[in-house]
Design an enzyme around this catalytic site. Structure first.
Site, PDB file in Angstrom:
ATOM      1  N   ARG A 278      -6.180  68.587  -5.407  1.00  0.00           N
ATOM      2  CA  ARG A 278      -7.122  67.568  -5.874  1.00  0.00           C
ATOM      3  C   ARG A 278      -7.114  67.534  -7.406  1.00  0.00           C
ATOM      4  NH1 ARG A 278     -11.296  65.326  -2.922  1.00  0.00           N
ATOM      5  NH2 ARG A 278     -11.145  66.995  -1.387  1.00  0.00           N
ATOM      6  N   SER A 353      -3.430  58.968   4.284  1.00  0.00           N
ATOM      7  CA  SER A 353      -4.374  58.164   5.059  1.00  0.00           C
ATOM      8  C   SER A 353      -3.769  56.780   5.231  1.00  0.00           C
ATOM      9  CB  SER A 353      -5.725  58.048   4.334  1.00  0.00           C
ATOM     10  OG  SER A 353      -6.435  59.267   4.371  1.00  0.00           O
TER      11      SER A 353
END
Length: 430
Positions: A278, A353
């Site tokens: 991240r 995603s």
């Protein structure tokens, strides 16, 4: 963004569906704003019609030599009333637009109930997670031990949540991006684009990043121009067709791009602060498909397969899950997550995603095609990561590590790298 009339017509069904993702729709507020808007439009139209009649009377009376003083006074009153209503109308329109922009997409009924990753439904697993006769290291220790990743100097340059890759690490990043682009363009039929990394507020609003996620964006500007650094290539790729009507024969459109992505990760401090998982800046190859709504389901499954192909090419173990309604992104109505195995964490972590946005983004960005009757209609937009370079690099280092500290890379990368093995000291071998 939604059609206010459609939400009102759906009534309690819209309330139910939005409640599945934790959003409470205030139908009475929406109905009130829509009613006031419509009433203002009617009042303004009536006053304009009267103003036109009075103007005609002024001209006629003047030609006949009559007294036009009272008529002119009435004309001024009407203009003032019209200006007042128009000002009120602008305010109501802004309130209605702000409300509609704040309402997330309606989740697809096939999305499972729940509000976190715990409620995701596993669709399939591919590959066997590797086992090691030793305690596997995480990608940070592997990268720093071999010298191909340098987080300390990146922090010196920019602060936490940045990385520097060097030598074989930098070559590996470049090779991964090129491999992904080659798969998507040569095998899957996407058209590669080079797009701006700075975009306008309108562009960010078109795909749903604004206004809701402004605190998660990096903002800059030139003189009086406000610009945002893209959080994903989905933003410029989708908005390439904003305010356009795409000929039906050109659908589906398949677009891809390799770009840096910039995210402040507001609200995520303390989570995944170590390594490449991240970061504030990372590279990603993105896929976008713009399709006829009737083909959306088939096109979504196709796109999931395109993302999976990248992991299969690298021989990485992964799984596919369908996200719960309450864990689906703001703009999406249905999302599949592809999660790669991370040995140091003994778990699968999201690496892509792939989402169906229905007409949500198309309405915001005004992207249309034509139906069989020739009339304009909204398209469906889809997008997915194919794949992020940093997270893929982390998974590769961890799944391909050897007991001696070296990393043996997949054969598919050799044509792009010229080597297959990164030794414990960072040197490379064929």
């Amino acid at each position: 963004m939604h059609d206010a009339r459609a939400l009102i017509d759906m009534g309690t069904e819209a309330v139910r569906r939005l409640a599945r993702r934790g959003y409470t729709l205030d139908l009475s507020e929406l109905e009130s704003l829509q009613s006031r808007r419509n009433q203002n439009i009617r009042s303004a139209d009536e006053l304009r019609a009267e103003s036109k009649r009075v103007a005609s009377e002024v001209q006629q009376t003047a030609r006949q030599g009559g007294d036009i003083a009272k008529l002119k006074e009435r004309a001024r009153e009407l203009k003032d009333q019209i200006r007042e209503i128009e000002a009120g109308q602008e305010q109501i329109e802004a309130q209605l637009r702000d409300l509609l922009l704040s309402i997330p997409n309606l989740p697809n009924d096939s999305a499972p109930d729940g509000d976190s990753e715990e409620f995701a439904v596993e669709i399939r697993r591919v590959g066997t997670p590797p086992t090691f006769p030793f305690e596997p290291k995480d990608h940070v220790d592997l990268g720093e031990a071999t010298g191909i990743l340098d987080f300390g100097r990146a922090t010196k340059l920019s602060g936490p949540r940045f990385a520097v890759s060097r030598g074989a690490g930098a070559a590996l990043e470049r090779a991964l991006a090129t491999l992904f682009l080659d798969l998507h363009t040569r095998r899957h039929g996407y058209v590669e684009h080079s797009v701006p990394y700075l975009v306008s507020r309108k562009t960010m609003t078109g795909t749903g990043q604004l206004p809701k996620f402004e605190e998660d964006l990096f903002k800059t500007g030139v003189a009086d121009r406000e610009l945002f650094l893209i959080p994903t290539a989905e933003v410029p790729l989708t908005n390439l067709y904003a305010d356009e009507i795409i000929p039906p024969a050109e659908l589906p459109l398949a677009l891809t791009a390799h770009t840096p992505c910039f995210r402040s990760e507001a609200g995520s401090y303390g989570r995944d602060t170590r390594g490449l998982i991240r970061q504030h800046q990372f590279a990603k190859v993105e896929m976008v498909r713009i399709v006829d709504p009737a083909d959306a389901d088939t096109e979504l499954e196709k796109m999931v397969g395109h993302a999976e192909a990248c992991l299969k090419e690298l021989g990485l173990a992964y799984r596919v899950v369908k996200l719960a309604a309450g864990d689906t992104g703001f703009s999406a109505q249905l999302t599949y997550d592809i999660e790669v195995w991370i040995p140091s964490q003994s778990t699968y972590r999201e690496i892509s995603s792939v989402s169906d946005f229905g007409s949500f983004q198309a309405r915001r960005a005004n992207i249309r095609t034509r139906g069989a009757d020739g009339k304009p209609k909204l398209v469906t937009t889809l997008n997915g990561s194919g794949l992020p370079v940093g997270r893929t690099l982390a998974a590769l280092l961890e799944q391909c590590q050897q007991q001696d500290g070296s990393i043996v890379l997949p054969e598919s990368l050799v044509p792009y790298l010229g080597f297959r093995r990164i030794s414990a000291d960072g040197t490379t071998e064929a």
